[in-house]
Scaffold this active site. Sequence first.
Site, short mmCIF file in Angstrom:
data_model
loop_
_atom_site.label_atom_id
_atom_site.label_comp_id
_atom_site.label_asym_id
_atom_site.label_seq_id
_atom_site.Cartn_x
_atom_site.Cartn_y
_atom_site.Cartn_z
CB ALA A 16 15.22 -25.73 -34.17
CE LYS A 38 4.66 -26.24 -24.50
NZ LYS A 38 4.18 -27.59 -24.29
N GLY A 51 26.45 -26.71 -21.07
CA GLY A 51 27.78 -27.10 -21.55
C GLY A 51 28.26 -26.31 -22.74
CD GLU A 119 29.71 -30.77 -22.64
OE1 GLU A 119 28.92 -31.46 -23.28
OE2 GLU A 119 29.50 -29.59 -22.35
CG HIS A 247 22.95 -34.83 -17.95
ND1 HIS A 247 23.87 -34.89 -16.94
CD2 HIS A 247 23.48 -34.01 -18.89
CE1 HIS A 247 24.90 -34.12 -17.24
NE2 HIS A 247 24.69 -33.57 -18.43
NE ARG A 295 25.37 -36.08 -21.66
CZ ARG A 295 24.94 -34.97 -22.14
NH1 ARG A 295 23.75 -34.93 -22.70
NH2 ARG A 295 25.65 -33.90 -22.08
CG HIS A 356 19.80 -34.02 -20.61
ND1 HIS A 356 19.67 -32.80 -19.99
CD2 HIS A 356 20.77 -33.85 -21.55
CE1 HIS A 356 20.53 -31.93 -20.51
NE2 HIS A 356 21.21 -32.55 -21.47
NE ARG A 391 21.83 -34.75 -26.82
CZ ARG A 391 22.31 -33.77 -26.07
NH1 ARG A 391 23.03 -32.80 -26.60
NH2 ARG A 391 22.04 -33.71 -24.78
CB SER A 396 21.16 -31.36 -29.24
OG SER A 396 21.56 -30.87 -28.01
P1 FAD Z 1 13.46 -25.82 -27.65
O1 FAD Z 1 14.61 -24.95 -27.38
O2 FAD Z 1 13.01 -26.71 -26.56
O3 FAD Z 1 12.24 -24.90 -28.09
C1 FAD Z 1 10.95 -25.46 -28.23
C2 FAD Z 1 9.99 -24.35 -28.54
O4 FAD Z 1 8.76 -24.90 -29.00
C3 FAD Z 1 9.64 -23.46 -27.35
O5 FAD Z 1 9.61 -22.15 -27.79
C4 FAD Z 1 8.24 -23.93 -26.98
O6 FAD Z 1 7.45 -22.94 -26.36
C5 FAD Z 1 7.69 -24.26 -28.34
N1 FAD Z 1 6.56 -25.19 -28.32
C6 FAD Z 1 6.55 -26.47 -27.91
N2 FAD Z 1 5.32 -27.00 -28.06
C7 FAD Z 1 4.54 -26.02 -28.58
C8 FAD Z 1 3.17 -25.93 -28.93
N3 FAD Z 1 2.31 -26.95 -28.77
N4 FAD Z 1 2.71 -24.75 -29.43
C9 FAD Z 1 3.54 -23.67 -29.58
N5 FAD Z 1 4.84 -23.71 -29.25
C10 FAD Z 1 5.32 -24.86 -28.75
N6 FAD Z 1 22.40 -29.32 -25.90
C11 FAD Z 1 23.64 -29.01 -26.32
O7 FAD Z 1 23.96 -29.19 -27.51
N7 FAD Z 1 24.53 -28.45 -25.45
C12 FAD Z 1 24.24 -28.22 -24.14
O8 FAD Z 1 25.05 -27.71 -23.40
C13 FAD Z 1 22.96 -28.58 -23.67
N8 FAD Z 1 22.62 -28.39 -22.38
C14 FAD Z 1 21.34 -28.64 -21.99
C15 FAD Z 1 20.97 -28.36 -20.68
C16 FAD Z 1 19.67 -28.53 -20.28
C17 FAD Z 1 19.27 -28.22 -18.85
C18 FAD Z 1 18.70 -29.01 -21.19
C19 FAD Z 1 17.27 -29.20 -20.78
C20 FAD Z 1 19.07 -29.33 -22.49
C21 FAD Z 1 20.39 -29.14 -22.90
N9 FAD Z 1 20.77 -29.43 -24.20
C22 FAD Z 1 22.04 -29.12 -24.61
C23 FAD Z 1 19.80 -29.86 -25.19
C24 FAD Z 1 19.37 -28.64 -26.03
O9 FAD Z 1 19.26 -27.52 -25.19
C25 FAD Z 1 18.06 -28.86 -26.75
O10 FAD Z 1 18.08 -30.08 -27.42
C26 FAD Z 1 17.80 -27.75 -27.75
O11 FAD Z 1 17.90 -26.51 -27.14
C27 FAD Z 1 16.44 -27.91 -28.38
O12 FAD Z 1 16.19 -26.79 -29.18
P2 FAD Z 1 14.85 -26.73 -30.03
O13 FAD Z 1 14.90 -25.45 -30.77
O14 FAD Z 1 14.69 -27.99 -30.78
O15 FAD Z 1 13.69 -26.72 -28.94
C1 SIN Z 2 25.69 -30.51 -20.15
O1 SIN Z 2 26.09 -29.36 -20.01
O2 SIN Z 2 26.10 -31.46 -19.50
C2 SIN Z 2 24.64 -30.76 -21.17
C3 SIN Z 2 25.25 -30.90 -22.48
C4 SIN Z 2 24.29 -31.55 -23.43
O3 SIN Z 2 23.22 -31.99 -23.05
O4 SIN Z 2 24.64 -31.64 -24.61
#
Ligand code: FAD
Ligand code: SIN
Length: 536
Positions: A16, A38, A51, A119, A247, A295, A356, A391, A396
């Site tokens: 994001a 952070k 995934g 999925e 998950h 899920r 998850h 979800r 996401s």
């Molecule tokens: P993040 O990618 O979590 O980034 C958060 C950022 O904020 C980091 O840089 C962190 O350091 C920073 N931050 C947090 N707090 C602070 C603070 N206090 N000060 C400064 N910086 C801070 N989703 C899918 O759609 N498909 C998938 O296949 C999938 N697989 C997944 C597998 C795993 C193992 C996991 C854990 C999640 C998965 N998800 C998947 C979910 C998806 O990855 C996340 O929802 C998404 O990446 C979140 O992105 P984001 O940019 O919102 O936050």
């Molecule tokens: C997974 O690969 O099963 C994670 C996919 C997701 O969280 O959207």
Amino acid sequence: MARIKTDILVLGSGIAGLTFSIKAARQYPDKNILILTKTVEGESNTRYAQGGVAAVWDEAHDTFEKHIADTLDAGDGLCNEDIVRIVVEEGPERVREIIGWGARFDKEKDSPEYDLAREGGHSEHRILHYKDLTGWEIQRTLMEEADKYPNIKVLEHYFALDLITQHHLGRMVIRVTPGIECYGCYALNKENGEIDTLLSRVTILCTGGGGQVYKSTTNPVIATGDGVAMTYRAKGRVENMEFMQFHPTSLYNPAGENPSFLVSEAVRGFGAILKTAEGEEFMQHYDPRLSLAPRDIVARAIDSEMKKRGTECMYLDCRHLDKEGFVAHFPTIYDKCLSVGIDPMKDMIPVVPACHYMCGGIKVDAFGSSSIHRLYAAGECSSTGLHGANRLASNSLLEAMVFADRIHRDIQGKMEHWDFQEGIPDWNAEGTTSPNEMVLITQSMKELKDIMSYYVGIVRSNIRLKRALDRLYLLYQETEDLYKTTAVSPQLMELRNLITIAYLITRAASHRRESRGLHFTTDYPDKLPFVEYSVL
Ligand code: FAD
Ligand code: SIN
């Protein structure tokens, strides 16, 4: 104690934060964009996504209507249909954009067509992926692209502590008035221990989820819900927090591991089947879609079978699958299994549900704007209305890109009118001493995770939720006392933030007197006919 001014302040360097920053840097070349993260830029939930990204791609078989219907079905009556349509329809364009920036997704053998995976809850093959390392590939692409813009600056090891609003200045909440505005944030520079004042015209929260509130989670240790907790402290609206997604299949590790290793749902999409230790299938007792049901249903089924049998895990059977194809699609999962003595081609993989994804978060409108003026949120920390009560897999990453784009369009023309706020005081550390109570912090963290895992997990009840709230209140008081008397540390702030997340989940869960999607309570096992989001 530095004072730093930036036109646009972005908290977080996952999908994001980086997508927004790249788009804003292009659109507003004369504006400075400062990203705080952070730990290091590459560490995020995004980096671990396995995934892939769901998007309507194969137009011969798939349609927007089908993706919308699947998302609404998974969301169990609580999705905002307008938002679902926006994300599904704008999604493919956002995916094309990151492909243009260099993201590689797997193609079918000897073909220019993308190899689309399936999925749970998806009626079609529509998941673009890069092996089982999609998140890593996206994070890499975005970091390289962001690097090209001189007006983007990334500050690593900077921990955002609190938002600055007219009532939240220099550590104290001063007064409450309607029309709250955000002027930036206070942040701890972890390298020199100083707390800086960062002033901005507009602030975008992209801080990710809060899975670390549970003992067992697939989320990395940075996932402590900081953005949601900061917004709640600043009196912004937070909603839908009872819907924490478990998950179904994290790798069972009797020794415990933080984070738990994920065995992607795409493995079931590839043909793996959930079984008991005796090798019997059980999903037919729960849903006609069997191992590929949404899920919430699969996680509850595994939880229920484990409780019925008194076992610590269930199993994923991949032994009938083609080895070459399996290893090509899931090299990381294959290697991880081998490293703990499990050969997926010969042994069933022991799996257990793990926290998850946070479906709720900071309430935002269709352009990512929060209830606090000049404060936006995107990605997992936000609640857009896409996910409802559960979800849909791989929605996401898509949502984060769509909203990052919408926010960058929304601030056009507005930013000029949002001046830097004068007269903001420095952080006030009066009355605090050096942190010397790490034992108390780590012990409270353990207690917090126990409370949430035992009382506010996959199956809930009134008595468990009440116990959780009573215990959380004590932890809250003790931690606030520590906060008033010791110098700020990331560990203390993460504990504070996670206590807030735990409170929000538990409070919202006790308000919901029904079972729906990810929220199941034995006291109200049925669905109510008409419900809304719980806003806190
Ligand atoms: P993040 O990618 O979590 O980034 C958060 C950022 O904020 C980091 O840089 C962190 O350091 C920073 N931050 C947090 N707090 C602070 C603070 N206090 N000060 C400064 N910086 C801070 N989703 C899918 O759609 N498909 C998938 O296949 C999938 N697989 C997944 C597998 C795993 C193992 C996991 C854990 C999640 C998965 N998800 C998947 C979910 C998806 O990855 C996340 O929802 C998404 O990446 C979140 O992105 P984001 O940019 O919102 O936050
Ligand atoms: C997974 O690969 O099963 C994670 C996919 C997701 O969280 O959207």
